[in-house]
Design an enzyme around this catalytic site. Structure first.
Site, PDB file in Angstrom:
ATOM      1  N   ASP A 159      69.259  66.343 110.566  1.00  0.00           N
ATOM      2  CA  ASP A 159      67.663  66.363 109.666  1.00  0.00           C
ATOM      3  C   ASP A 159      67.895  66.766 108.242  1.00  0.00           C
ATOM      4  OD1 ASP A 159      65.023  66.604 109.078  1.00  0.00           O
ATOM      5  OD2 ASP A 159      64.437  66.911 111.056  1.00  0.00           O
ATOM      6  N   PHE A 174      59.379  62.229 114.343  1.00  0.00           N
ATOM      7  CA  PHE A 174      59.813  63.541 115.235  1.00  0.00           C
ATOM      8  C   PHE A 174      60.096  62.867 116.637  1.00  0.00           C
ATOM      9  CE2 PHE A 174      59.496  67.160 118.203  1.00  0.00           C
ATOM     10  CZ  PHE A 174      60.098  67.947 117.495  1.00  0.00           C
ATOM     11  N   ARG A 225      63.116  66.886 126.908  1.00  0.00           N
ATOM     12  CA  ARG A 225      64.800  66.755 126.939  1.00  0.00           C
ATOM     13  C   ARG A 225      65.351  65.855 127.949  1.00  0.00           C
ATOM     14  NH1 ARG A 225      66.841  70.939 123.775  1.00  0.00           N
ATOM     15  NH2 ARG A 225      65.522  72.723 123.639  1.00  0.00           N
ATOM     16  N   GLU A 271      76.498  67.647 117.797  1.00  0.00           N
ATOM     17  CA  GLU A 271      75.069  67.857 117.430  1.00  0.00           C
ATOM     18  C   GLU A 271      74.054  66.841 117.943  1.00  0.00           C
ATOM     19  OE1 GLU A 271      72.555  69.906 117.262  1.00  0.00           O
ATOM     20  OE2 GLU A 271      72.743  70.677 115.151  1.00  0.00           O
ATOM     21  N   ASP A 272      73.041  67.223 118.267  1.00  0.00           N
ATOM     22  CA  ASP A 272      72.047  66.009 118.628  1.00  0.00           C
ATOM     23  C   ASP A 272      71.422  65.359 117.533  1.00  0.00           C
ATOM     24  OD1 ASP A 272      70.439  68.125 117.817  1.00  0.00           O
ATOM     25  OD2 ASP A 272      69.189  68.231 119.633  1.00  0.00           O
TER      26      ASP A 272
END
Length: 175
Positions: free
Chosen positions: A101, A150, A163, A97-98
């Protein structure tokens, strides 16, 4: 409103940490094959770089799970856009996963994957925001713990932009 990106983690810092994670995975999965499941779209950049550093046999599959849309915060509604192509029963699975959160999306995804009876199931994330956690999720391999900002770059986006940045940056909005 305009935005700009402030560098949080340089390309070299990210590259060095991915190498260290790959080294640990090689030790942990020695003598085994690891089945990497990439969570699209953001996880694809991390998966590619990580897979290049894994020396044990690797197989790959992809899922597309969405809970953000064009917002900067998770909606809490998990939508499976693309499911796995192959079964994971009796495989040593590592979800890539990136970012973790709130944990809501990953909790849902991991529970769904557990029901498919993998031999083992672990989670690897490039970025972790533990102070945002609403649901407890065990992360087995973490690139970086980051503050509650963010972030974009290295696969992470804001409304499908940024990205392709080779580093991790914080998006800052200006009036």
């Amino acid at each position: 409103m305009s935005e700009h990106v402030r560098v949080l983690l340089t390309e070299k810092e990210v590259d060095d940490r991915i190498q260290a994670i790959g080294d640990q995975i090689n030790k942990d999965y020695a003598g085994k094959q690891v089945h990497l499941i990439c969570v699209l779209k953001g996880g694809s950049f991390f998966l590619c770089e990580l897979a290049k550093r894994i020396t044990v046999p690797v197989s790959l599959d992809f899922m597309y799970v969405s809970s953000y849309g064009s917002n900067t915060q998770s909606s809490g509604v998990v939508k499976i856009v693309k499911d796995l192509d192959d079964p994971i029963k009796d495989k040593d699975v590592l979800v890539v996963e990136d970012i973790v959160d709130s944990g809501r999306t990953l909790s849902y995804l991991l529970e769904m994957l557990r029901e498919r009876n993998p031999k083992s199931l672990r989670l690897c994330t490039l970025l972790d925001k533990p102070e945002r956690r609403m649901v407890d999720v065990q992360v087995d391999y973490t690139g970086f713990q980051i503050p509650d900002e963010f972030v974009v770059g290295y696969g992470l986006d804001y409304d499908q932009r940024y990205r392709n940045l080779p580093y991790i940056g914080v998006i800052e909005f200006e009036e």
